[in-house]
Design a protein around this motif. Structure first.
Motif, PDB file in Angstrom:
ATOM      1  N   CYS A  71      35.801  -1.682 -44.359  1.00 33.34           N
ATOM      2  CA  CYS A  71      35.403  -0.428 -43.720  1.00 33.34           C
ATOM      3  C   CYS A  71      34.144   0.196 -44.334  1.00 33.34           C
ATOM      4  O   CYS A  71      33.380   0.863 -43.638  1.00 33.34           O
ATOM      5  CB  CYS A  71      36.555   0.576 -43.765  1.00 33.34           C
ATOM      6  N   GLN A  72      33.923   0.010 -45.631  1.00 28.70           N
ATOM      7  CA  GLN A  72      32.744   0.577 -46.271  1.00 28.70           C
ATOM      8  C   GLN A  72      31.613  -0.434 -46.432  1.00 28.70           C
ATOM      9  O   GLN A  72      30.607  -0.157 -47.088  1.00 28.70           O
ATOM     10  CB  GLN A  72      33.115   1.158 -47.637  1.00 28.70           C
ATOM     11  N   ALA A  73      31.774  -1.604 -45.822  1.00 27.94           N
ATOM     12  CA  ALA A  73      30.774  -2.667 -45.968  1.00 27.94           C
ATOM     13  C   ALA A  73      29.557  -2.397 -45.084  1.00 27.94           C
ATOM     14  O   ALA A  73      29.645  -1.732 -44.056  1.00 27.94           O
ATOM     15  CB  ALA A  73      31.390  -4.014 -45.597  1.00 27.94           C
ATOM     16  N   PRO A  74      28.393  -2.910 -45.483  1.00 32.75           N
ATOM     17  CA  PRO A  74      27.188  -2.773 -44.651  1.00 32.75           C
ATOM     18  C   PRO A  74      27.187  -3.792 -43.522  1.00 32.75           C
ATOM     19  O   PRO A  74      27.795  -4.862 -43.621  1.00 32.75           O
ATOM     20  CB  PRO A  74      26.058  -3.041 -45.645  1.00 32.75           C
ATOM     21  N   PHE A  75      26.496  -3.447 -42.447  1.00 33.26           N
ATOM     22  CA  PHE A  75      26.325  -4.358 -41.314  1.00 33.26           C
ATOM     23  C   PHE A  75      25.126  -3.876 -40.516  1.00 33.26           C
ATOM     24  O   PHE A  75      25.006  -2.675 -40.236  1.00 33.26           O
ATOM     25  CB  PHE A  75      27.568  -4.379 -40.421  1.00 33.26           C
ATOM     26  N   ASP A  76      24.242  -4.796 -40.137  1.00 36.65           N
ATOM     27  CA  ASP A  76      23.028  -4.389 -39.439  1.00 36.65           C
ATOM     28  C   ASP A  76      23.136  -4.654 -37.945  1.00 36.65           C
ATOM     29  O   ASP A  76      23.201  -5.812 -37.524  1.00 36.65           O
ATOM     30  CB  ASP A  76      21.805  -5.129 -40.002  1.00 36.65           C
ATOM     31  N   PRO A  77      23.142  -3.587 -37.123  1.00 38.12           N
ATOM     32  CA  PRO A  77      23.187  -3.779 -35.660  1.00 38.12           C
ATOM     33  C   PRO A  77      21.878  -4.320 -35.097  1.00 38.12           C
ATOM     34  O   PRO A  77      21.827  -4.692 -33.925  1.00 38.12           O
ATOM     35  CB  PRO A  77      23.482  -2.372 -35.137  1.00 38.12           C
ATOM     36  N   GLU A  78      20.822  -4.329 -35.907  1.00 36.75           N
ATOM     37  CA  GLU A  78      19.545  -4.925 -35.502  1.00 36.75           C
ATOM     38  C   GLU A  78      19.197  -6.110 -36.383  1.00 36.75           C
ATOM     39  O   GLU A  78      18.062  -6.287 -36.797  1.00 36.75           O
ATOM     40  CB  GLU A  78      18.414  -3.893 -35.559  1.00 36.75           C
TER      41      GLU A  78
END
Length: 480
Positions: free
Chosen positions: A293-300
């Protein structure tokens, strides 16, 4: 490399041409001419300016009011809310502008040079505005730790799609074909290379997303406001072909290629039901919240940006229709049929659970649904404005569309509000912006939700529409 406000000589509406169009966040140099029947009378395709202005206005709306109205903000994962249409609309408009902007440039070397320069400018502004350097409007600081700079973003995605499709257009266009007007559905054959590119992208995307093995992975929380700041979490995957938040190939490739510290740190999935009881609003994490839940993720990110090129390909096709077909009826028949077909296909793929609508993954159903919607919206504007001449009502959006880069930077990215917040009294929370929000909007309506929504509509969107209108009268535009 920095771009400046520059006055540009502009003709009147009666002098301008139907294809004088711009990239979604640029002005001026995409203007081209299309020959009309004699006597030579030309006019401007106002529908594209208005569509561009609407897209920028939507971005301001969802960024400013999405926190109070989650229904218009980005979907936490699967699904498609109002905010999820903004990015593909931008890419669609990029595509429409490409064949028009390059039509009258026979010199391929100059055309490629122009495309490369514009691409570099888009990437530069993308890194400044969304790479972490600018902290506007809420923080009165600037600068980014290069160990945590975000390499991908909205403008970088636009730059990639523009570069690929513009270079392809330069090398496949044929001068004789460009002059043909009665081509109909043979446009698919004439410009087959762009569809071959689209097919290759689909093969790469589907192969990668379903065949890539995603192992277990770890991340460190970098959030000074979190009790878990500095804590290391392990996410269990050891799988392939999954499309859920923690174990998809899109995030895995970004972590491996870009590095986990260089992707977006505040993904929309933090508002999902699995992570917070306040979903779809932001809120404290559940005690039993999954480790991701606190992990990063790039929508772009990388793979999703490759898939997003499909949105631009469809826009390019709409631009080719505008170039070759001179009849309003022929254009609209082509646009509407394709738009409806894509919209229905995308919705069916989602609801039969074949391919979910997902903006973060830029899934194929999402491409079809949003590109189809873009085609329908543009067609509606074309009917209302360029055929029935109901232009006055849409002037605020047209003005924004003519100075889209300025409004994007100043309003959507919060640079102007950040400037105003720099002039505070006693406390950084006591500024003109906060005072107007509180006393002019929130207190008057006795509701923070309604007050913030009206603030965004009137103090941001309409304000910058008026500023853009004044600059239009002065013939001042921000061009890349």
């Amino acid at each position: 490399m920095a771009t400046a406000l520059q006055p540009i000589r502009r003709t009147t509406a009666s002098e301008e041409d139907p294809a004088k169009l711009r990239l979604p966040l640029t002005t001026g140099e995409e203007d081209v001419e299309l020959q009309e029947e004699k006597p030579r009378r030309t006019k401007r395709i106002a529908a594209l300016d208005i569509f561009r202005g609407l897209t920028v206005a939507l971005m301001i709306l969802v960024d400013g009011a999405g926190g109070e109205w989650p229904v218009i903000g980005h979907a936490p994962w699967n699904g498609c809310n109002l905010a999820d249409f903004v990015m593909p609309f931008f890419l669609f408009i990029v595509g429409m502008a490409i064949p028009l902007s390059l039509k009258r440039m026979p010199n391929r070397v100059l055309a490629v040079r122009r495309v490369l320069v514009r691409t570099i400018k888009l990437i530069f502004w993308g890194l400044i505005l969304q790479g972490g350097y600018s902290h506007a409007p809420d923080e009165l600081t600037y600068g980014v730790d290069m160990k945590h700079i975000r390499w991908f973003g909205i403008l970088q995605r636009i730059a990639l799609a523009y570069l690929v499709l513009a270079v392809l257009e330069i090398f496949i266009k044929n001068a004789k074909v460009q002059e043909e007007t009665h081509v109909g559905w043979s446009l698919f054959k004439i410009y087959c290379w762009q569809w071959i590119l689209g097919a290759c992208i689909l093969v790469i995307y589907f192969t990668t997303i379903y065949a890539t093995y995603v192992p277990d992975w770890k991340y460190t929380v970098h959030n000074a406001n979190s009790l878990d700041n500095g804590k290391v979490f392990t996410v269990l995957c050891s799988t392939r072909g999954r499309l859920d938040p923690p174990c998809n190939a899109v995030g895995y490739i970004d972590r491996q290629v870009l590095g986990i510290n260089h992707v977006y740190q505040h993904p929309a999935w933090k508002r999902s039901k699995a992570c917070t009881y306040d979903s779809p609003h932001e809120g404290p994490f559940r005690k039993d919240a999954p480790s991701w839940c606190q992990a990063p993720f790039d929508p772009e990110g990388i793979l999703s940006s490759i898939s997003s090129i499909l949105s631009t390909i469809i826009g390019v096709h709409y631009g080719h229709v505008l170039v070759h077909m001179k009849s309003h009826l022929e254009r609209l028949k082509h646009w509407v049929l394709i738009g409806l077909g894509l919209l229905i296909l995308g919705i069916l793929l989602h609801f039969v659970h074949a391919i979910p609508l997902n903006k973060q993954l830029y899934s194929f159903s999402y491409v079809c649904t949003t590109a189809g919607a873009a085609g329908i919206v543009f067609s509606v504007f074309y009917i209302l404005v360029d055929i029935f001449h109901l232009r006055t009502f849409f002037l605020p959006l047209e003005w924004i569309g003519m100075n889209a880069m300025l409004v994007f930077v100043m309003a959507a990215e919060g640079i102007f509000e950040g400037f105003l917040n720099g002039w505070y009294y006693e406390s950084p929370n006591n500024t003109l912006v906060y005072w107007v929000q509180k006393h002019v909007f929130v207190k008057v309506w006795h509701s923070r939700r309604v007050g913030i929504l009206l603030y965004v509509v009137f103090a941001q969107i309409l304000f910058w529409a008026l500023v853009s209108g004044i600059l239009h009268r002065l013939r001042i535009y921000w061009k890349l």
